[in-house]
Scaffold this motif. Structure first.
Motif, PDB file in Angstrom:
ATOM      1  N   HIS A   1       0.820  -1.217   0.000  1.00 19.75           N
ATOM      2  CA  HIS A   1       0.000   0.000   0.000  1.00 19.75           C
ATOM      3  C   HIS A   1       0.854   1.267   0.000  1.00 19.75           C
ATOM      4  O   HIS A   1       0.485   2.269  -0.620  1.00 19.75           O
ATOM      5  N   LEU A   2       1.978   1.241   0.706  1.00 26.17           N
ATOM      6  CA  LEU A   2       2.797   2.457   0.829  1.00 26.17           C
ATOM      7  C   LEU A   2       3.512   2.812  -0.475  1.00 26.17           C
ATOM      8  O   LEU A   2       3.502   3.977  -0.901  1.00 26.17           O
ATOM      9  N   LEU A   3       4.151   1.833  -1.093  1.00 29.10           N
ATOM     10  CA  LEU A   3       5.010   2.163  -2.240  1.00 29.10           C
ATOM     11  C   LEU A   3       4.250   2.752  -3.430  1.00 29.10           C
ATOM     12  O   LEU A   3       4.710   3.741  -4.016  1.00 29.10           O
ATOM     13  N   PRO A   4       3.077   2.225  -3.805  1.00 29.87           N
ATOM     14  CA  PRO A   4       2.354   2.874  -4.907  1.00 29.87           C
ATOM     15  C   PRO A   4       1.953   4.319  -4.583  1.00 29.87           C
ATOM     16  O   PRO A   4       2.019   5.198  -5.454  1.00 29.87           O
ATOM     17  N   VAL A   5       1.535   4.567  -3.337  1.00 31.03           N
ATOM     18  CA  VAL A   5       1.164   5.939  -2.943  1.00 31.03           C
ATOM     19  C   VAL A   5       2.373   6.859  -3.077  1.00 31.03           C
ATOM     20  O   VAL A   5       2.273   7.977  -3.607  1.00 31.03           O
ATOM     21  N   ILE A   6       3.538   6.386  -2.612  1.00 33.67           N
ATOM     22  CA  ILE A   6       4.766   7.198  -2.691  1.00 33.67           C
ATOM     23  C   ILE A   6       5.156   7.427  -4.150  1.00 33.67           C
ATOM     24  O   ILE A   6       5.470   8.549  -4.571  1.00 33.67           O
ATOM     25  N   ALA A   7       5.125   6.358  -4.947  1.00 32.41           N
ATOM     26  CA  ALA A   7       5.596   6.438  -6.337  1.00 32.41           C
ATOM     27  C   ALA A   7       4.710   7.347  -7.192  1.00 32.41           C
ATOM     28  O   ALA A   7       5.188   7.999  -8.125  1.00 32.41           O
ATOM     29  N   GLU A   8       3.426   7.396  -6.863  1.00 30.05           N
ATOM     30  CA  GLU A   8       2.494   8.183  -7.693  1.00 30.05           C
ATOM     31  C   GLU A   8       2.283   9.595  -7.165  1.00 30.05           C
ATOM     32  O   GLU A   8       1.624  10.404  -7.818  1.00 30.05           O
ATOM     33  N   TYR A   9       2.830   9.891  -5.981  1.00 25.55           N
ATOM     34  CA  TYR A   9       2.411  11.099  -5.283  1.00 25.55           C
ATOM     35  C   TYR A   9       2.705  12.379  -6.065  1.00 25.55           C
ATOM     36  O   TYR A   9       1.876  13.296  -6.111  1.00 25.55           O
ATOM     37  N   GLU A  10       3.867  12.436  -6.679  1.00 21.75           N
ATOM     38  CA  GLU A  10       4.221  13.655  -7.413  1.00 21.75           C
ATOM     39  C   GLU A  10       3.211  13.969  -8.513  1.00 21.75           C
ATOM     40  O   GLU A  10       2.937  15.122  -8.819  1.00 21.75           O
ATOM     41  N   GLY A  11       2.651  12.926  -9.092  1.00 26.90           N
ATOM     42  CA  GLY A  11       1.701  13.125 -10.183  1.00 26.90           C
ATOM     43  C   GLY A  11       0.316  13.513  -9.722  1.00 26.90           C
ATOM     44  O   GLY A  11      -0.382  14.274 -10.402  1.00 26.90           O
ATOM     45  N   VAL A  12      -0.114  13.006  -8.555  1.00 28.51           N
ATOM     46  CA  VAL A  12      -1.508  13.224  -8.144  1.00 28.51           C
ATOM     47  C   VAL A  12      -1.653  14.173  -6.960  1.00 28.51           C
ATOM     48  O   VAL A  12      -2.687  14.824  -6.804  1.00 28.51           O
ATOM     49  N   GLY A  13      -0.626  14.240  -6.094  1.00 28.83           N
ATOM     50  CA  GLY A  13      -0.669  15.165  -4.960  1.00 28.83           C
ATOM     51  C   GLY A  13      -1.709  14.784  -3.908  1.00 28.83           C
ATOM     52  O   GLY A  13      -2.385  13.758  -3.992  1.00 28.83           O
ATOM     53  N   ILE A  14      -1.841  15.652  -2.929  1.00 24.66           N
ATOM     54  CA  ILE A  14      -2.730  15.387  -1.788  1.00 24.66           C
ATOM     55  C   ILE A  14      -4.191  15.297  -2.227  1.00 24.66           C
ATOM     56  O   ILE A  14      -5.003  14.612  -1.587  1.00 24.66           O
ATOM     57  N   GLN A  15      -4.538  15.966  -3.351  1.00 25.84           N
ATOM     58  CA  GLN A  15      -5.941  15.987  -3.784  1.00 25.84           C
ATOM     59  C   GLN A  15      -6.510  14.573  -3.946  1.00 25.84           C
ATOM     60  O   GLN A  15      -7.682  14.337  -3.688  1.00 25.84           O
ATOM     61  N   ALA A  16      -5.664  13.633  -4.357  1.00 26.06           N
ATOM     62  CA  ALA A  16      -6.144  12.263  -4.594  1.00 26.06           C
ATOM     63  C   ALA A  16      -6.550  11.559  -3.299  1.00 26.06           C
ATOM     64  O   ALA A  16      -7.233  10.538  -3.341  1.00 26.06           O
ATOM     65  N   TYR A  17      -6.125  12.097  -2.165  1.00 23.73           N
ATOM     66  CA  TYR A  17      -6.335  11.404  -0.891  1.00 23.73           C
ATOM     67  C   TYR A  17      -7.207  12.179   0.090  1.00 23.73           C
ATOM     68  O   TYR A  17      -7.495  11.680   1.178  1.00 23.73           O
ATOM     69  N   LEU A  18      -7.625  13.393  -0.293  1.00 21.90           N
ATOM     70  CA  LEU A  18      -8.337  14.260   0.656  1.00 21.90           C
ATOM     71  C   LEU A  18      -9.609  13.620   1.202  1.00 21.90           C
ATOM     72  O   LEU A  18      -9.824  13.589   2.417  1.00 21.90           O
ATOM     73  N   ASP A  19     -10.461  13.104   0.305  1.00 17.13           N
ATOM     74  CA  ASP A  19     -11.753  12.580   0.756  1.00 17.13           C
ATOM     75  C   ASP A  19     -11.547  11.393   1.693  1.00 17.13           C
ATOM     76  O   ASP A  19     -12.216  11.282   2.724  1.00 17.13           O
ATOM     77  N   GLU A  20     -10.618  10.508   1.316  1.00 14.77           N
ATOM     78  CA  GLU A  20     -10.388   9.326   2.147  1.00 14.77           C
ATOM     79  C   GLU A  20      -9.775   9.741   3.490  1.00 14.77           C
ATOM     80  O   GLU A  20     -10.167   9.234   4.541  1.00 14.77           O
ATOM     81  N   TRP A  21      -8.832  10.676   3.449  1.00 14.78           N
ATOM     82  CA  TRP A  21      -8.221  11.141   4.705  1.00 14.78           C
ATOM     83  C   TRP A  21      -9.301  11.717   5.623  1.00 14.78           C
ATOM     84  O   TRP A  21      -9.351  11.412   6.813  1.00 14.78           O
ATOM     85  N   ARG A  22     -10.186  12.531   5.044  1.00 12.78           N
ATOM     86  CA  ARG A  22     -11.245  13.155   5.858  1.00 12.78           C
ATOM     87  C   ARG A  22     -12.167  12.098   6.479  1.00 12.78           C
ATOM     88  O   ARG A  22     -12.684  12.284   7.573  1.00 12.78           O
ATOM     89  N   SER A  23     -12.361  10.994   5.775  1.00 16.39           N
ATOM     90  CA  SER A  23     -13.242   9.952   6.323  1.00 16.39           C
ATOM     91  C   SER A  23     -12.616   9.260   7.525  1.00 16.39           C
ATOM     92  O   SER A  23     -13.321   8.624   8.311  1.00 16.39           O
ATOM     93  N   TYR A  24     -11.290   9.353   7.674  1.00 13.25           N
ATOM     94  CA  TYR A  24     -10.597   8.734   8.813  1.00 13.25           C
ATOM     95  C   TYR A  24     -10.230   9.759   9.899  1.00 13.25           C
ATOM     96  O   TYR A  24      -9.664   9.387  10.933  1.00 13.25           O
ATOM     97  N   ASP A  25     -10.539  11.037   9.655  1.00 10.34           N
ATOM     98  CA  ASP A  25     -10.107  12.121  10.558  1.00 10.34           C
ATOM     99  C   ASP A  25     -10.751  11.959  11.936  1.00 10.34           C
ATOM    100  O   ASP A  25     -11.976  11.937  12.052  1.00 10.34           O
ATOM    101  N   CYS A  26      -9.922  11.823  12.971  1.00 12.60           N
ATOM    102  CA  CYS A  26     -10.503  11.644  14.316  1.00 12.60           C
ATOM    103  C   CYS A  26     -10.409  12.917  15.163  1.00 12.60           C
ATOM    104  O   CYS A  26     -10.627  12.887  16.365  1.00 12.60           O
ATOM    105  N   LEU A  27     -10.088  14.050  14.531  1.00 11.09           N
ATOM    106  CA  LEU A  27     -10.009  15.325  15.258  1.00 11.09           C
ATOM    107  C   LEU A  27     -11.207  16.238  15.007  1.00 11.09           C
ATOM    108  O   LEU A  27     -11.556  17.046  15.864  1.00 11.09           O
ATOM    109  N   THR A  28     -11.801  16.140  13.817  1.00 13.54           N
ATOM    110  CA  THR A  28     -12.836  17.097  13.420  1.00 13.54           C
ATOM    111  C   THR A  28     -13.941  17.214  14.456  1.00 13.54           C
ATOM    112  O   THR A  28     -14.436  16.211  14.964  1.00 13.54           O
ATOM    113  N   GLY A  29     -14.277  18.460  14.765  1.00 16.23           N
ATOM    114  CA  GLY A  29     -15.366  18.736  15.703  1.00 16.23           C
ATOM    115  C   GLY A  29     -14.948  18.723  17.161  1.00 16.23           C
ATOM    116  O   GLY A  29     -15.734  19.060  18.030  1.00 16.23           O
ATOM    117  N   LYS A  30     -13.688  18.358  17.409  1.00 15.44           N
ATOM    118  CA  LYS A  30     -13.217  18.302  18.798  1.00 15.44           C
ATOM    119  C   LYS A  30     -12.548  19.627  19.174  1.00 15.44           C
ATOM    120  O   LYS A  30     -11.879  20.250  18.350  1.00 15.44           O
TER     121      LYS A  30
END
Length: 332
Positions: free
Chosen positions: A254-283
């Motif tokens: 899981h780590l290596l493909p994310v690292i290898a592709e990151y320059e091309g896609v940036g954080i935008q590719a992961y924002l929605d998924e990251w937000r779904s795991y966010d355990c700080l929001t609203g606190k």
């Protein structure tokens, strides 16, 4: 504390968690029974507790699954295998991150992967130590070279967090969240941490060493120095039989493909998924930047992966770095 060859042999014999007689261990190692006792006493310094029962012998309090390159590689898929340029497992090392930072300065190739059984000076954020008992957890670093400058890989630690959760989910480990910017959490307690160290030109090629520490089975005796709430996979799953090699391979998948592709896609590719795991929001939380403190309610992250905090006066402030505490006391 260095681990001796004799201790390594004893650990290989005791890894099954069963009792082994002093005579059996002495014969296997070609040393006296009193020498076996001496070697075993040294294991406590590595964070390994053992029991001695008269008439039964010795056993480790928890069985060990030592890392095996062949078992990890059996899990790694072909696509990811092609991204790995070198693969090392160290019995002990000061820090997997420091080791690969040094190797990157000596022209090590992108895709260098380093695991360790034991770190004598594991690195957490801001120079803190990462508690690293022998053979119990995952200590992993990956070196990757990027063609664009550090700005092109901003937010990488957030994407790495997403990759770690994907790997854990593949092993049916749920109830895991992410705490900005780079902690893995479960039920309000820290399960793991990510440390990305970037070096290179501001607008030219740069290299990043991506480190992951993940608690699988953290002995209470070793955890005494940890000053924040922590947990490990044995507590989350209720199982002490841990699948370190399978999990190590899954993490690489899981780590290596994310690292290898990151320059091309940036954080935008992961924002929605990251937000779904966010355990700080609203606190309500306090953000610490150096000696400064900013209190308010966490409102998630913006589209660049920066933290949003609604301040007491109602306006929302954006932060690129800092450490968040739930309870108002500075993170240790």
């Amino acid at each position: 504390m260095n681990i001796s060859d004799k201790q390594k042999k004893i650990l290989a014999l005791l890894a099954d968690g069963a009792f082994h007689s002093g005579t059996e261990l002495a014969d296997a190692l070609g040393i006296s029974r009193s020498a076996v006792w001496k070697q075993l006493n040294g294991l406590a310094e590595l964070g390994l507790q053992h029991s001695a029962v008269s008439g039964k012998g010795y056993r480790l309090d928890n069985s060990l699954e030592l890392l095996e390159a062949s078992q990890i590689n059996a899990v790694v898929n072909d696509r990811v295998g092609a991204l790995i340029s070198s693969f090392e497992i160290h019995d002990q090392i000061d820090s997997t991150n420091r080791y690969l930072v040094e190797r990157s300065q000596n022209n090590a190739l992108s895709g260098s992967v380093c695991f360790a059984e034991y770190q004598t000076a594991g690195k957490g954020r801001r120079g803190r130590q990462w508690v690293s008992p022998y053979g119990s957890n995952i200590y992993l670093s990956i070196l990757w070279r990027f063609q664009q400058g550090p700005a092109a890989i901003s937010g990488l630690s957030l994407a790495i967090g997403v990759a770690v959760i994907r790997a854990l989910k593949q092993h049916q480990i749920n109830d895991i969240g992410l705490k900005w910017p780079n902690d893995i959490y479960s039920q309000g307690k820290k399960l793991g941490g990510i440390l990305v160290e970037v070096s290179g030109e501001t607008d030219g090629p740069c290299s990043a060493v991506i480190g992951l520490g993940l608690n699988l089975l953290l002995p209470e005796t070793e955890a005494e120095s940890i000053t924040q709430a922590w947990t490990d996979l044995s507590k989350i799953t209720g199982q002490n039989q841990l699948f370190r090699n399978k999990l190590a391979g899954t993490l690489l998948n899981h780590l290596l493909p994310v690292i290898a592709e990151y320059e091309g896609v940036g954080i935008q590719a992961y924002l929605d998924e990251w937000r779904s795991y966010d355990c700080l929001t609203g606190k309500s939380a306090t953000l610490f930047i150096g000696q400064q403190q900013f209190e308010g309610i966490v409102r998630g992250i913006d589209d660049n992966g920066m933290l949003l905090i609604e301040r007491p006066d109602g306006h929302v402030q954006t932060f690129a770095s800092g450490e968040v505490s739930f309870n108002g006391s500075a993170p240790q």
